[in-house]
Design a protein around this motif. Structure first.
Motif, short mmCIF file in Angstrom:
data_model
loop_
_atom_site.label_atom_id
_atom_site.label_comp_id
_atom_site.label_asym_id
_atom_site.label_seq_id
_atom_site.Cartn_x
_atom_site.Cartn_y
_atom_site.Cartn_z
N ARG A 60 0.84 -1.20 0.00
CA ARG A 60 0.00 0.00 0.00
C ARG A 60 0.87 1.25 0.00
O ARG A 60 0.66 2.19 -0.77
N TYR A 62 4.07 1.51 -0.93
CA TYR A 62 4.82 1.60 -2.18
C TYR A 62 3.93 2.14 -3.30
O TYR A 62 4.37 2.97 -4.10
N ALA A 63 2.68 1.68 -3.36
CA ALA A 63 1.77 2.16 -4.40
C ALA A 63 1.60 3.68 -4.32
O ALA A 63 1.59 4.37 -5.34
N LYS A 64 1.50 4.21 -3.10
CA LYS A 64 1.37 5.66 -2.93
C LYS A 64 2.64 6.39 -3.34
O LYS A 64 2.60 7.39 -4.05
N SER A 66 5.05 5.42 -5.29
CA SER A 66 5.40 5.28 -6.71
C SER A 66 4.56 6.19 -7.61
O SER A 66 4.90 6.36 -8.78
N GLN A 67 3.50 6.77 -7.09
CA GLN A 67 2.70 7.71 -7.86
C GLN A 67 3.32 9.10 -7.93
O GLN A 67 2.92 9.92 -8.74
N ALA A 68 4.32 9.35 -7.07
CA ALA A 68 4.97 10.66 -7.06
C ALA A 68 5.76 10.85 -8.35
O ALA A 68 6.28 9.89 -8.93
N SER A 69 5.86 12.05 -8.78
CA SER A 69 6.59 12.38 -10.01
C SER A 69 8.08 12.11 -9.86
O SER A 69 8.68 12.48 -8.84
#
Length: 154
Positions: A60, A62-64, A66-69
């Motif tokens: 959970r 990591y998913a958040k 990895s969405q960062a630019s």
């Protein structure tokens, strides 16, 4: 964390003070073993502690992240520090887990530890560092007069 008790998520709670053995192993507190028995990710945490993240919590998180630019230096730095120290672990039948030398050094772990439940993760601290942190922050916690988190009121 899939198990629930009384309708509440099975949170990781409490403070324990185990010893690190001569081989750099920690015996996980019994209260945490069920939630960590199928494996977890151990990595650097803030304030020079270690995080033990159950696999579903790590996914959970990591998913958040990895969405960062990738154009964000702060996001790149955070991802690098978090992931470069990460180690997927599985406790043995006695509930022991080895703490890699890199992570022991990062957290200043020698012998006496504080292992705390922090809701969705476990944190491992050098006992003296934990006691100093707690001494510095307990007063401001007790004196909090306004919301620290949105919509959190007692």
């Amino acid at each position: 964390m899939s198990e629930e008790l009384g309708g509440l998520p099975n949170l990781l709670l409490g403070t324990y003070t185990p010893l690190l053995d001569d081989k750099g192993r920690l015996i996980l507190p019994a209260k945490f073993r069920n939630q960590l028995a199928t494996g977890f990710v151990m990595t650097r945490g803030q304030e020079h502690c270690l995080y033990l993240l159950p696999l579903d919590e790590f996914k959970r998180m990591y998913a958040k992240i990895s969405q960062a630019s990738v154009n964000s230096k702060g996001a790149r730095d955070y991802m690098r520090v978090l992931m470069s120290g990460a180690s997927q672990e599985l406790p043995d039948k006695q509930g022991r887990v080895s703490i890699p030398p890199l992570l022991r050094k990062y957290a200043g772990l020698e012998r006496e530890l504080a292992v705390i439940g922090a809701g969705s993760r476990v944190e491992i601290w050098d006992l003296a560092a934990w006691e100093q942190y707690l001494a510095r922050t307990e007063g401001s916690y007790a004196d909090t007069e306004e919301e620290v988190l949105p919509d959190l009121r007692f």
